[in-house]
Design an enzyme around this catalytic site. Structure first.
Site, PDB file in Angstrom:
ATOM      1  N   ARG A 186     -13.444   5.532  -0.710  1.00  0.00           N
ATOM      2  CA  ARG A 186     -13.326   5.724   0.736  1.00  0.00           C
ATOM      3  C   ARG A 186     -14.359   6.754   1.181  1.00  0.00           C
ATOM      4  O   ARG A 186     -14.527   7.796   0.543  1.00  0.00           O
ATOM      5  CB  ARG A 186     -11.921   6.210   1.080  1.00  0.00           C
ATOM      6  CG  ARG A 186     -11.792   6.741   2.499  1.00  0.00           C
ATOM      7  CD  ARG A 186     -10.386   7.170   2.809  1.00  0.00           C
ATOM      8  NE  ARG A 186     -10.371   8.311   3.719  1.00  0.00           N
ATOM      9  CZ  ARG A 186      -9.280   8.858   4.234  1.00  0.00           C
ATOM     10  NH1 ARG A 186      -8.091   8.367   3.924  1.00  0.00           N
ATOM     11  NH2 ARG A 186      -9.360   9.906   5.038  1.00  0.00           N
TER      12      ARG A 186
ATOM     13  N   GLU B  70     -11.478   9.463  -2.020  1.00  0.00           N
ATOM     14  CA  GLU B  70     -12.270   9.703  -0.826  1.00  0.00           C
ATOM     15  C   GLU B  70     -13.271  10.831  -1.035  1.00  0.00           C
ATOM     16  O   GLU B  70     -13.157  11.615  -1.988  1.00  0.00           O
ATOM     17  CB  GLU B  70     -11.359  10.012   0.358  1.00  0.00           C
ATOM     18  CG  GLU B  70     -10.529  11.263   0.183  1.00  0.00           C
ATOM     19  CD  GLU B  70      -9.334  11.278   1.130  1.00  0.00           C
ATOM     20  OE1 GLU B  70      -9.254  12.220   1.938  1.00  0.00           O
ATOM     21  OE2 GLU B  70      -8.489  10.370   1.054  1.00  0.00           O
TER      22      GLU B  70
ATOM     23  N   ASP C  43      -3.149   5.413  -2.317  1.00  0.00           N
ATOM     24  CA  ASP C  43      -4.011   6.460  -1.764  1.00  0.00           C
ATOM     25  C   ASP C  43      -3.956   7.664  -2.703  1.00  0.00           C
ATOM     26  O   ASP C  43      -2.940   8.354  -2.795  1.00  0.00           O
ATOM     27  CB  ASP C  43      -3.491   6.828  -0.374  1.00  0.00           C
ATOM     28  CG  ASP C  43      -4.271   7.941   0.299  1.00  0.00           C
ATOM     29  OD1 ASP C  43      -5.183   8.507  -0.325  1.00  0.00           O
ATOM     30  OD2 ASP C  43      -3.943   8.250   1.465  1.00  0.00           O
TER      31      ASP C  43
ATOM     32  N   HIS D  33      -7.546   4.407  -4.244  1.00  0.00           N
ATOM     33  CA  HIS D  33      -8.797   4.792  -3.591  1.00  0.00           C
ATOM     34  C   HIS D  33      -8.954   6.303  -3.621  1.00  0.00           C
ATOM     35  O   HIS D  33      -7.991   7.060  -3.523  1.00  0.00           O
ATOM     36  CB  HIS D  33      -8.950   4.212  -2.186  1.00  0.00           C
ATOM     37  CG  HIS D  33      -7.986   4.670  -1.142  1.00  0.00           C
ATOM     38  ND1 HIS D  33      -8.030   5.916  -0.567  1.00  0.00           N
ATOM     39  CD2 HIS D  33      -6.977   4.023  -0.515  1.00  0.00           C
ATOM     40  CE1 HIS D  33      -7.093   6.019   0.345  1.00  0.00           C
ATOM     41  NE2 HIS D  33      -6.419   4.892   0.398  1.00  0.00           N
TER      42      HIS D  33
ATOM     43  N   CYS E  23      -6.017  14.280   7.168  1.00  0.00           N
ATOM     44  CA  CYS E  23      -5.899  12.908   7.663  1.00  0.00           C
ATOM     45  C   CYS E  23      -7.246  12.410   8.174  1.00  0.00           C
ATOM     46  O   CYS E  23      -7.962  13.126   8.887  1.00  0.00           O
ATOM     47  CB  CYS E  23      -4.855  12.838   8.770  1.00  0.00           C
ATOM     48  SG  CYS E  23      -4.794  11.247   9.620  1.00  0.00           S
TER      49      CYS E  23
ATOM     50  N   ASP F 127      -6.049  10.281  -2.496  1.00  0.00           N
ATOM     51  CA  ASP F 127      -6.745  11.408  -1.860  1.00  0.00           C
ATOM     52  C   ASP F 127      -8.109  11.649  -2.505  1.00  0.00           C
ATOM     53  O   ASP F 127      -8.893  10.721  -2.654  1.00  0.00           O
ATOM     54  CB  ASP F 127      -5.863  12.658  -1.903  1.00  0.00           C
ATOM     55  CG  ASP F 127      -4.692  12.581  -0.926  1.00  0.00           C
ATOM     56  OD1 ASP F 127      -4.666  11.654  -0.094  1.00  0.00           O
ATOM     57  OD2 ASP F 127      -3.801  13.440  -1.000  1.00  0.00           O
TER      58      ASP F 127
ATOM     59  N   ASP G 122      -0.441  15.717   6.333  1.00  0.00           N
ATOM     60  CA  ASP G 122      -1.363  15.047   5.405  1.00  0.00           C
ATOM     61  C   ASP G 122      -2.614  15.906   5.220  1.00  0.00           C
ATOM     62  O   ASP G 122      -3.700  15.577   5.704  1.00  0.00           O
ATOM     63  CB  ASP G 122      -1.714  13.668   5.966  1.00  0.00           C
ATOM     64  CG  ASP G 122      -2.592  12.863   5.031  1.00  0.00           C
ATOM     65  OD1 ASP G 122      -2.649  13.187   3.829  1.00  0.00           O
ATOM     66  OD2 ASP G 122      -3.239  11.902   5.504  1.00  0.00           O
TER      67      ASP G 122
ATOM     68  N   TYR H 111       0.842  -1.195   0.000  1.00  0.00           N
ATOM     69  CA  TYR H 111       0.000   0.000   0.000  1.00  0.00           C
ATOM     70  C   TYR H 111       0.875   1.242   0.000  1.00  0.00           C
ATOM     71  O   TYR H 111       1.912   1.284   0.678  1.00  0.00           O
ATOM     72  CB  TYR H 111      -0.893  -0.025   1.241  1.00  0.00           C
ATOM     73  CG  TYR H 111      -1.792   1.179   1.416  1.00  0.00           C
ATOM     74  CD1 TYR H 111      -2.840   1.420   0.537  1.00  0.00           C
ATOM     75  CD2 TYR H 111      -1.602   2.074   2.470  1.00  0.00           C
ATOM     76  CE1 TYR H 111      -3.678   2.515   0.706  1.00  0.00           C
ATOM     77  CE2 TYR H 111      -2.430   3.160   2.651  1.00  0.00           C
ATOM     78  CZ  TYR H 111      -3.471   3.380   1.757  1.00  0.00           C
ATOM     79  OH  TYR H 111      -4.292   4.457   1.923  1.00  0.00           O
TER      80      TYR H 111
END
Length: 305
Positions: free
Chosen positions: A164, A121, A92, A119, A129, A94, A65, A51
C-alpha cells in the site's frame, strides 16, 4: 463433518483461490469482517473474500487507528476469522509492526494464522488512518527494504503480499505510480493506492501500473464511492469495504441503545433485529446437533471376562 467447527478449505487452497481470483478478470470483493460471525455471513451471501481492517479492529478495541494495536492482537483476531470461512482473508498489517525484520516476522505469523495475504504500507511507523491529513511516508528505499524482508520471509509462494502506498495524498499520483513500480519490482503481488479521489484518478493509476491493483471503497473518506462493476471495467482486480460492517453495526447499536434509554424497552426495535432462528441458521446449530447425536448415541456392551 467438514466445515462445521472450522472451515473445510485449507489455507493453501484459499491462497490459491485468491491468486486465481486476482488473475480472473473479475473483481474480487472483500467486505470487512469485524468478527468471525460476520465472515460467515460474507461467505453465505457470496462475496469472493473477506478483509480484516486495521481501522475497524482498533475501533472495536476502543482505540484510534494510529498504530496502537500489536501484531499478536491482529494475528489472534485474524486467525479467528480465517478459521470459520472458506474464503480467502486479506489482513491489514499496517507498517509491519516495526522495522524490516518485524515485517518479515509479521508475514510468518500471519501465514500461520491461515490468512491468504496481507498488505504493508509505506507510512512512517507508527501510522495513522489513510484518509486523515498529516500523514508521513518513509522513503521509497526504506519501503522497498520493508517489502523485500516480507517477501524473503514468505514460505507459501501463494501467500499474497500487497504493498500500500499513501504517496498520492502527499506527493501526488505520479509519485504514487513511481512507488508502485518500485514496490512491484521488490516483489509485491498487488498494489493498494490509498485515498485516490475520483474515477479519473483510479483510471490514471490503472493505466500506469501493470500488476494487480486493489481499490479501497471506504465511506466518509477522500475517495469517491465507485461501484465494483465500474472498478472492474477500469481494470481493478480487488476492492475492499474495510469499515462498512462496523459502521452499519455501530449505527444500529447506537440507535437501539438510545431508544432503550429513552423508552425503557427494546420492543419497538424487535422487527429490525436478526431473529434467533436466523442466528441459529447462520451458526448451523442443526449440523452441530447432528454431529452430537452421531458421536454420542452409542452404547457400551457388557465387558467380556
Amino acid at each position: 463433518m467438514p466445515g462445521l467447527i472450522a472451515a473445510a478449505t485449507s489455507a493453501t487452497d484459499k491462497r490459491i483461490a485468491f491468486r486465481l481470483g486476482l488473475a480472473s478478470g473479475s473483481i474480487q470483493r472483500l467486505p470487512g469482517a469485524i468478527n468471525p460471525l460476520t465472515a460467515k455471513l460474507i461467505q453465505e451471501i457470496g462475496f469472493e473474500g473477506a478483509y480484516v481492517s486495521g481501522g475497524a479492529f482498533s475501533a472495536s478495541m476502543g482505540l484510534p487507528d494510529i498504530g496502537l494495536t500489536t501484531l499478536t492482537e491482529v494475528a489472534t483476531h485474524s486467525a479467528q476469522i480465517a478459521r470459520v470461512t472458506d474464503l480467502p482473508v486479506l489482513v491489514d498489517a499496517d507498517t509491519g509492526f516495526g522495522e524490516p525484520m518485524s515485517a518479515a516476522r509479521t508475514v510468518t505469523v500471519l501465514e500461520d494464522c491461515g490468512v491468504a495475504g496481507l498488505h504493508l504500507e509505506d507510512q512512517v511507523n507508527p501510522k495513522r488512518c489513510g484518509h486523515l491529513d498529516g500523514k508521513a511516508i518513509v522513503s521509497t528505499d526504506e519501503m522497498v527494504r520493508r517489502l523485500r524482508a516480507a517477501v524473503s520471509a514468505r514460505r507459501d509462494p501463494n501467500f499474497v503480499i500487497c504493498a500500500r502506498t499513501d504517496a498520492a495524498g502527499i506527493d501526488g499520483i505520479d509519485a504514487a505510480v513511481d512507488r508502485a513500480k518500485s514496490y512491484a519490482a521488490a516483489g509485491a503481488d498487488l498494489i493498494f493506492t490509498e485515498a485516490l479521489h475520483t474515477e479519473a484518478d483510479f483510471e490514471k493509476f490503472r493505466a500506469a501500473v501493470d500488476i494487480p491493483l486493489l481499490a479501497n471503497m471506504t465511506e466518509f473518506g477522500k475517495s469517491q464511492l465507485i461501484p465494483a462493476q465500474t472498478l472492474e471495467d477500469i481494470g481493478y482486480n480487488a476492492v475492499i469495504y474495510p469499515v462498512t460492517t462496523l459502521r452499519l453495526a455501530m449505527g444500529a447499536i447506537e440507535s437501539g441503545l438510545r431508544e432503550i434509554h429513552a423508552t425503557g424497552t427494546q420492543s419497538g426495535m424487535v422487527p429490525r433485529m436478526q431473529t434467533r432462528s436466523r442466528l441459529y441458521e447462520l451458526l448451523e446449530y442443526e449440523r452441530y446437533n447432528e454431529f452430537d447425536s452421531g458421536i454420542f448415541n452409542f452404547t457400551i456392551g457388557e465387558a467380556r471376562t
